[in-house]
Write a protein that holds these residues in place. Structure first.
Motif, PDB file in Angstrom:
ATOM      1  N   ASP A 110      25.844 -17.441  25.493  1.00 54.53           N
ATOM      2  CA  ASP A 110      25.967 -18.416  26.652  1.00 54.53           C
ATOM      3  C   ASP A 110      26.891 -19.714  26.129  1.00 54.53           C
ATOM      4  O   ASP A 110      26.371 -20.487  26.518  1.00 54.53           O
ATOM      5  N   ALA A 111      28.000 -19.094  25.387  1.00 49.42           N
ATOM      6  CA  ALA A 111      28.948 -19.880  24.858  1.00 49.42           C
ATOM      7  C   ALA A 111      30.228 -19.918  25.574  1.00 49.42           C
ATOM      8  O   ALA A 111      31.294 -20.321  24.869  1.00 49.42           O
ATOM      9  N   PHE A 112      30.284 -19.699  26.868  1.00 44.79           N
ATOM     10  CA  PHE A 112      31.558 -19.382  27.538  1.00 44.79           C
ATOM     11  C   PHE A 112      32.237 -20.835  27.386  1.00 44.79           C
ATOM     12  O   PHE A 112      33.708 -20.721  27.175  1.00 44.79           O
ATOM     13  N   LYS A 113      31.622 -21.782  27.849  1.00 40.82           N
ATOM     14  CA  LYS A 113      32.422 -23.147  28.035  1.00 40.82           C
ATOM     15  C   LYS A 113      33.251 -23.413  26.804  1.00 40.82           C
ATOM     16  O   LYS A 113      34.340 -23.789  26.747  1.00 40.82           O
TER      17      LYS A 113
ATOM     18  N   ARG B 121      42.520 -16.579  34.491  1.00 40.18           N
ATOM     19  CA  ARG B 121      41.829 -15.731  35.107  1.00 40.18           C
ATOM     20  C   ARG B 121      40.457 -15.041  34.547  1.00 40.18           C
ATOM     21  O   ARG B 121      39.491 -14.744  35.253  1.00 40.18           O
ATOM     22  N   TYR B 122      40.406 -15.385  33.256  1.00 43.70           N
ATOM     23  CA  TYR B 122      39.056 -15.187  32.835  1.00 43.70           C
ATOM     24  C   TYR B 122      38.159 -16.148  33.271  1.00 43.70           C
ATOM     25  O   TYR B 122      36.792 -15.884  33.316  1.00 43.70           O
ATOM     26  N   GLU B 123      38.427 -17.434  33.349  1.00 45.67           N
ATOM     27  CA  GLU B 123      37.587 -18.492  33.552  1.00 45.67           C
ATOM     28  C   GLU B 123      37.102 -18.033  34.902  1.00 45.67           C
ATOM     29  O   GLU B 123      36.194 -18.607  35.311  1.00 45.67           O
ATOM     30  N   SER B 124      38.181 -17.749  35.863  1.00 47.17           N
ATOM     31  CA  SER B 124      37.681 -17.535  37.273  1.00 47.17           C
ATOM     32  C   SER B 124      36.751 -16.186  37.337  1.00 47.17           C
ATOM     33  O   SER B 124      35.814 -16.554  38.142  1.00 47.17           O
TER      34      SER B 124
ATOM     35  N   GLU C 239      31.044  -9.976  27.032  1.00 50.92           N
ATOM     36  CA  GLU C 239      32.506  -9.154  27.249  1.00 50.92           C
ATOM     37  C   GLU C 239      33.576 -10.194  27.504  1.00 50.92           C
ATOM     38  O   GLU C 239      34.721 -10.045  26.984  1.00 50.92           O
ATOM     39  N   ILE C 240      33.285 -11.151  28.359  1.00 50.32           N
ATOM     40  CA  ILE C 240      34.404 -12.182  28.734  1.00 50.32           C
ATOM     41  C   ILE C 240      34.646 -12.980  27.583  1.00 50.32           C
ATOM     42  O   ILE C 240      35.718 -13.384  27.243  1.00 50.32           O
ATOM     43  N   ILE C 241      33.619 -13.312  26.730  1.00 43.75           N
ATOM     44  CA  ILE C 241      33.615 -14.197  25.462  1.00 43.75           C
ATOM     45  C   ILE C 241      34.545 -13.466  24.641  1.00 43.75           C
ATOM     46  O   ILE C 241      35.567 -13.847  23.910  1.00 43.75           O
TER      47      ILE C 241
END
Length: 727
Positions: free
Chosen positions: A16-19, A134-137, A224-226
């Motif tokens: 949970d560390a995307f930001k 785009r990954y942020e979106s 996956e996004i991270i």
């Protein structure tokens, strides 16, 4: 000699560390602007240095030319030397030529730094920031999908609490009711309990689906996004390393005398592996993390219950329909999700094959955009597929594969334009806003709210005659069982309703509600003929009560548009002699063998339908069981619902004058009237024409900008509110 550092996977370690990861990657991409600025200033310095070297060399070439002869042979030579120069001047010429060559090398180095390093860094920063956004979106949309599922769970919980509250209220009414109303209260309680069970099952299904969505979000989608952001950052570092190496190589070629220093710089650059930055960031960002707990069933504070699925007979009807609906949805979507998944895998492999080749930059842009777009597009499909899989799994584990060996109805959404009774609950469905479902195989019709309660007993594909026969059979079976719903006819254990005198009249029933507490529709299921037969069978005069026919009020058609401005529909005034005249009396001989009395006012909404008023005596020309062809006293013929007319003994008779005007009861409220300001020609079937100055009685105001009025002589309709004024 130590080996390369071990690989690092953000998705496995940073939960949970995307930001913070996204911010760190953004900082790295923004840093490319500083590196680009450095090389542009370095290129400018090299360009300026080359220009100064050229200027210097040219100036001293001119000086040498002026002094060449004197320096070579003196001011007054006896023999002119011609083009010969002294060895010193030749050496000096070599030095000046070397200076020009050095200027050319620095100019070439400046151009190379600008085009091959600075411009590439600018393109890289723009392109990679686009990837990151785009990954942020994509992350935002994932979060929205997760929050949407959470919201659905909250709604399901709220609906369950309301259902529990309703059950408790019905139970209290049972406790407080007396013997006369005990059965009615008990039936209402059982119906509410059944409805609450369905709401509870929906809540439990949503609960299971939400937990699965939550697990997928934190353990699959978000990691996956991270990981993609980590790969994007490491790729950026690798490309920067390549550009640093290129600039160093260019400088090595330009400055052979500084080869030792540049070799040291290259060796230092080679040691800057991308994973080292990631390792340092990881070392300073690891923090204790615990996965959020799974959602659990929360019993209502009003209705104390357990988390077990309700699996009684009525609940299994609902669960069976849910199971079949989920399977149909999963079968229709599984192939699409698999296809998009393969497409995403292919795009990922293609990007990995070209991302280090800067000559493939444009192709890389197209591939990454397609990849992120495909990942966004698959999100809702994958979410629906997961929900259906969870529903199937939970239902099968709870009650087994109850859909096996059953024949479900092939429902299609339908808008009922003629009065039609729901084959499940028996209530009427009619009007543009009355949408429901009809089985395309057997003709079974039901409300939208009854779709999931319909039993899986479709007989299969029937022709038109078969559908009509089956509907008549259901209708007769419903009448034989007292007009109960199909759930009652299947022996579900619910109480059945009986048509008695007490159930058709009541001194306490509110408007539109019968004595059993059932909301009456525009077309009641108990016709006037049955009421009359019940009254005659008792051999007694019914008490002065409010009849169900008086409790029926025809709802006005909905208007979703405002009345048009007067200048659009002002009609030229009609000639006085062109208006149709209504004679004071009409002589008409009715030779029909049957007559009937209109029990309820009916406003025509179809091409062949006839508007009639309550109490009008009509001649019955034809009756197919659902609709009657009747003739009004004024000679107009058309269709009205059969349930709106009570057949009476009819003999040929002559009506010499029209019906007397209605007597206004003493103390009745004065009718409000309006006067037409403009002439108006109707644009719809539920509108009436009017001439300027014509007066009407107001029936209802503010019907979406229109006014419902009653025309003198009978009949109602809509006129634009901006066309009339109060009288």
């Amino acid at each position: 000699m130590s080996g390369p550092p071990p690989p690092v996977v953000f998705g496995d370690e940073l939960k949970d560390a995307f930001k913070p990861v996204n911010a760190w990657v953004a900082n790295g991409i923004a840093w490319l602007d500083d590196i680009q600025a450095f090389y542009r200033e370095r290129a400018a310095i090299e360009k300026e240095y080359a220009g100064k070297l050229n200027s210097l060399s040219k100036r001293f070439y001119d000086k040498k030319s002026k002094k060449s002869a004197s320096l070579t042979v003196g001011d007054t030579p006896q023999l002119t030397p011609g083009s010969l120069e002294s060895a010193s001047l030749t050496t000096w010429t070599t030095i000046l030529n070397t200076t020009e060559q050095l200027a050319s090398e620095h100019d070439t180095f400046s151009t190379a730094l600008s085009l091959q390093v600075a411009d590439v860094l600018k393109s890289l920063a723009t392109r990679y920031d686009d990837y990151r956004k785009r990954y942020e979106s994509l992350s935002t949309k994932l979060l929205e999908e997760r929050d949407k599922v959470y919201g659905d769970l909250k709604k399901a919980k709220s609906n369950y609490d309301l259902g529990c509250k309703g059950v408790e209220e019905k139970r209290q009414k049972v406790d407080k009711s007396f013997d006369a109303s005990k059965a009615k209260a008990q039936k209402s309680y059982q119906n509410e309990l059944t409805e609450m069970s369905n709401v509870k099952n929906t809540y439990l299904l949503q609960l299971a689906a939400t937990n699965r969505h939550k697990q997928r979000y934190y353990n699959e989608d978000l990691p996956e996004i991270i990981n993609s952001l980590q790969d994007l950052n490491e790729t950026r570092v690798a490309k920067v390393n390549g550009l640093w190496t290129l600039s160093s190589t260019l400088e090595t070629t330009c400055h052979q005398n500084a080869i030792s220093h540049l070799n040291l710089q290259i060796s230092e650059i080679a040691r800057n592996l991308p994973v080292l930055d990631s390792g340092m960031f990881l070392k300073h960002n690891v923090a204790p993390w615990t996965e959020p707990p799974s959602f659990v069933f929360e019993a209502s504070p009003i209705w104390h219950d357990n988390p077990d699925m309700v699996v009684d007979e009525q609940a299994q009807v609902y669960l069976r329909n849910m199971l079949q609906k989920s399977r149909r949805g999963m079968d229709g979507l599984k192939g699409e999700v698999e296809r998009r998944g393969k497409e995403i895998q292919q795009l990922s492999e293609r990007w990995n094959s070209i991302k280090m080749d800067e000559s493939q930059a444009q192709k890389e842009v197209d591939v990454v955009r397609s990849l992120v777009y495909s990942q966004e597009e698959i999100l809702p499909h994958a979410a629906n597929l997961l929900t259906w899989q969870v529903e199937i799994e939970v239902i099968v584990n709870a009650v087994g594969d109850i859909a096996r060996g059953t024949q479900s109805h092939n429902f299609k959404s339908t808008t009922f334009k003629i009065p039609t009774n729901c084959d499940l609950c028996g209530e009427r469905m009619w009007g543009l806003t009355s949408k429901g479902f009809t089985c395309t195989d057997c003709g079974y019709s039901c409300h939208s709210k009854c779709e999931m309660k319909a039993p899986a007993n479709c007989p299969g594909v029937l022709d038109k005659a078969g559908k009509k026969a089956l509907r008549e059979e259901r209708k007769q079976l419903s009448v034989a069982n007292g007009g109960g719903s199909e759930i009652d006819l299947l022996g579900s254990g619910g109480l059945t309703r009986t048509n008695t005198t007490a159930s058709t009249t009541s001194t306490l029933a509110p408007r539109g509600v019968n004595a059993m507490g059932t909301r009456m529709t525009k077309s009641p299921s108990i016709s006037g003929a049955s009421i009359a037969s019940n009254a005659s069978s008792t051999n007694a005069t019914p008490p002065p009560t409010v009849s169900t026919s008086a409790a029926i009020v025809a709802a006005p058609p909905p208007r979703r548009v405002l009345a048009p401005p007067p200048d659009r529909y002002i009609a030229s005034p009609a000639l006085e002699d062109s208006r149709p005249s209504t004679p004071a009396s009409t002589v008409h001989t009715d030779s029909a063998t049957e007559t009937g009395k209109v029990l309820y006012a009916f406003a025509a909404s179809g091409e062949n339908e006839l508007q009639v008023s309550e109490g009008t005596v009509v001649s019955i020309l034809d009756d197919d069981g659902s609709w009657m062809t009747v003739r009004r006293p004024d000679g107009q013929e058309g269709l009205v619902p059969t349930s709106y007319v009570e057949k009476i003994a009819s003999t040929p008779r002559v009506s010499k004058r029209g019906p007397p005007p209605p007597v206004k009861p003493r103390g009745a409220k004065k009718e409000k009237k309006v006067r037409a300001l403009y002439a108006y020609e109707p644009q719809g079937e539920d509108e009436v024409p009017m001439g300027a100055g014509e007066e009407f009685v107001v029936v209802e105001r503010d019907v979406g900008g229109w006014v419902r009025v009653r025309v003198v002589g009978g009949g109602e309709g809509l006129v634009p509110g901006t066309y009339v004024e109060d009288v």
